[in-house]
Design a protein around this motif. Structure first.
Motif, PDB file in Angstrom:
ATOM      1  N   ILE A  25      55.698  53.673  38.440  1.00 28.50           N
ATOM      2  CA  ILE A  25      54.885  54.885  38.570  1.00 28.50           C
ATOM      3  C   ILE A  25      53.402  54.563  38.392  1.00 28.50           C
ATOM      4  N   CYS A  26      53.069  53.888  37.300  1.00 30.57           N
ATOM      5  CA  CYS A  26      51.661  53.553  37.045  1.00 30.57           C
ATOM      6  C   CYS A  26      51.140  52.518  38.044  1.00 30.57           C
ATOM      7  N   THR A  27      52.025  51.650  38.526  1.00 30.19           N
ATOM      8  CA  THR A  27      51.604  50.669  39.528  1.00 30.19           C
ATOM      9  C   THR A  27      51.107  51.360  40.794  1.00 30.19           C
ATOM     10  N   ARG A  28      51.801  52.400  41.237  1.00 31.44           N
ATOM     11  CA  ARG A  28      51.364  53.132  42.434  1.00 31.44           C
ATOM     12  C   ARG A  28      49.972  53.702  42.237  1.00 31.44           C
TER      13      ARG A  28
ATOM     14  N   GLU B 210      53.176  63.154  36.807  1.00 35.51           N
ATOM     15  CA  GLU B 210      51.761  63.499  36.697  1.00 35.51           C
ATOM     16  C   GLU B 210      51.242  63.260  35.278  1.00 35.51           C
ATOM     17  N   SER B 211      52.077  63.494  34.284  1.00 37.15           N
ATOM     18  CA  SER B 211      51.672  63.242  32.895  1.00 37.15           C
ATOM     19  C   SER B 211      51.437  61.756  32.675  1.00 37.15           C
ATOM     20  N   LEU B 212      52.326  60.925  33.226  1.00 37.24           N
ATOM     21  CA  LEU B 212      52.160  59.479  33.068  1.00 37.24           C
ATOM     22  C   LEU B 212      50.960  58.982  33.862  1.00 37.24           C
TER      23      LEU B 212
ATOM     24  N   ASP C 186      65.472  51.761  35.845  1.00 39.18           N
ATOM     25  CA  ASP C 186      64.802  52.103  37.104  1.00 39.18           C
ATOM     26  C   ASP C 186      64.106  53.455  36.973  1.00 39.18           C
ATOM     27  N   GLU C 187      63.464  53.887  38.053  1.00 45.31           N
ATOM     28  CA  GLU C 187      62.656  55.106  37.994  1.00 45.31           C
ATOM     29  C   GLU C 187      63.502  56.340  37.704  1.00 45.31           C
TER      30      GLU C 187
END
Length: 205
Positions: free
Chosen positions: A120-123, A85-87, A62-63
């Protein structure tokens, strides 16, 4: 596999490298310079992630678990926000030509997204689509972390086809990874490798 235009009813698009331009170099640099994660290249790949990042995309982590794993590689005091933020910096922008094509294709075909992805990237991805006004062009979004499956395994394609209700041969899958394209073909889908400048309408015609 080539089918008549009338047989293609659904077009399934990958996210990174197809709908969005990626900036792997910037992402790696930010992880190193801002988060202090020097060995990020061992886990981050343009097509298929490795180690705990792969687990994150498969929904096995999970996150909170993802941040915890990252922080093991970072200097003490590094914040999860810096890692986030890096991802985020991996996802640069929507490809202008694809934005145009998505708008046009959505008038004739049912469009879907199938992506090996993480929360994270989905958002960020969905926010980018909102900024371009094309989020509603897609009937449904299939993300690996929710399905707990990864491309190019056959099961993820079978589940997508079963969910959208079309026969495999009525679906065109487009991805920038040859292994993902071959996996889709094994599952019976018409599939093609994405290259910049591809005109999807010309292909289905």
């Amino acid at each position: 596999m080539n089918y008549l235009c009338s047989m293609i009813k659904a077009i399934i698009l990958d996210m990174g490298g197809v709908i969005l331009d990626l900036d792997v170099e910037l992402c790696v640099r930010n992880f190193k310079e801002k988060a202090g994660f020097e060995g990020i290249e061992e886990f981050l790949d343009i097509y298929h992630q490795k180690g705990f990042i792969s687990d994150f995309e498969e929904g096995l982590l999970d996150e909170d678990g993802f941040y915890a794993e990252c922080l093991k590689h970072c200097p003490e005091g590094t914040s999860p926000k810096v890692i986030e933020e890096s991802l985020y910096s991996l996802l640069w922008r929507a490809k202008p030509d694809m934005v145009r094509q998505i708008r046009e294709l959505s008038k004739k075909y049912s469009l879907y997204v199938l992506s090996n992805n993480n929360p994270i990237c989905t958002r960020r991805f969905l926010r980018i689509l909102d900024s371009e006004g094309i989020r509603d062009c897609f009937k449904q979004y299939f993300f690996s972390f929710r399905m707990k499956l990864l491309k190019p395994g056959r099961e993820i394609y079978d589940k997508v086809v079963g969910s959208i209700g079309f026969r495999p041969e009525e679906c065109l899958f487009i991805d920038d990874s040859i292994s993902n394209v071959e996996g889709a073909k094994v599952a019976g889908l018409d599939a093609m490798l994405y290259k910049d400048g591809l005109n999807i309408s010309d292909y289905v015609k």
